[in-house]
Scaffold this active site. Structure first.
Site: not given
Ligand SMILES: [Zn+2]
Ligand SMILES: [Zn+2]
Length: 304
Positions: A174-176, A203
């Site tokens: 996952y990332c932003t 996220v």
């Protein structure tokens, strides 16, 4: 005044990136928008803030040509960027080539929450962000690759292969906002990991759909807000003042302009140190005057 902060990306061929840049600039002339948009022949990576009217107009305008773009939207009381930059540039800086079409399986926020709940020993959750982002917030049970720069990511994947069976290990990434995972999950697969999953929309979208469930702390963002809750129920602070260790998730750029280091500090310590990250910076030649504020903004180097 209410503003919308938009994060979005598009992977697909842009025949003439320079023309697309020009069209954007032309369209923005009559709009209340600020932000950072990168366009290349492989797609678009955009982050911007806009008045609600301009936000709607831009989304409609872009959707006529790229209907699949998903806009993730936060609300903010002012613009989240100082100016509007639209550039012909690589979407994500990487040490190695990767194509989004080779990336891992997209997982919805709902599925992601379930995967965390059912996580077994063969599953790892990899945070595809920098340490300063991780420090103020991350998913429970996640791990942060110990990298100085993301150019070392392929090496991280190779090391991981010596610790874990790449055919059995489930890798959740996952990332932003999702764009980094599109490419880094492809690298992970290239290194031989067969079961790679990426959180769709990152996220930002997760917070909107699932709230702060399984999320610890807040979210670092690359605009004037620096750190923001991912949802209304997201009030937790997991990080600490770099001087006195009291809980805080407020970042400052060091007031010594030749240092500019990003550091976490409580209100009292930052004032004691006049906005500097360490005592030696306080007596440096180029220190900006310290102004007390509840919402410090990232400092942009002055143009000479
Ligand atoms: Zn402190
Ligand atoms: Zn400093």
């Amino acid at each position: 005044m209410e503003y919308e902060v938009l994060a979005y990306y598009y992977f697909g061929t842009i025949e003439d990136p320079d023309l697309e840049v020009k069209n954007h600039k032309e369209f923005f002339k009559t709009q209340d928008v600020k932000g950072r948009i990168y366009i290349s022949n492989k797609g678009i990576n955009g982050q911007m803030s806009a008045s609600p009217e301009s936000s709607n107009a831009y989304q409609a305008w872009l959707h006529t040509r790229y209907p699949e773009i998903e806009f993730k939207i936060h609300h903010h009381t002012e613009h989240a960027f100082a100016k509007m930059t639209v550039k012909h540039r690589t979407l994500v800086a990487m040490g190695e080539e990767a194509e989004a079409q080779d990336g891992g399986d997209h997982v919805s926020p709902e599925q992601w929450a379930q995967m965390i709940e059912n996580k077994d020993d063969d599953t790892i959750i990899v945070d595809v962000r920098n340490r300063y982002e991780w420090e103020v917030g991350h998913f429970e049970g996640a791990e942060l690759p110990d990298l100085d720069t993301f150019r070392e990511f392929p090496e991280y994947a190779r090391n991981l292969k010596s610790e874990r069976d790449p055919s059995k290990t489930k890798v959740m990434m996952y990332c932003t906002g999702g764009i980094r995972c599109e490419l880094y999950s492809a690298l992970m697969k290239k290194e031989g990991f067969e079961n790679v999953f990426q959180l769709q929309g990152g996220v930002i979208k997760y917070g909107q759909k699932q709230g702060a469930k399984h999320w610890r702390g807040k979210l670092f963002v690359f605009d004037d807000r620096l750190v923001t809750p991912i949802s209304e129920d997201n009030t937790e602070t997991i990080s600490h003042c770099h001087f006195c260790d009291t809980p805080t998730d407020t970042y400052y750029n060091c007031a010594n302009m030749d240092c500019n280091e990003l550091f976490l500090a409580c209100k009292q310590c930052v004032s004691t140190h006049k906005g500097c990250c360490q005592s030696s910076c306080e007596s440096a030649p180029n220190v900006r005057p310290f102004q007390e504020t509840d919402n410090p903004k990232p400092f942009r180097k002055l143009r000479k």
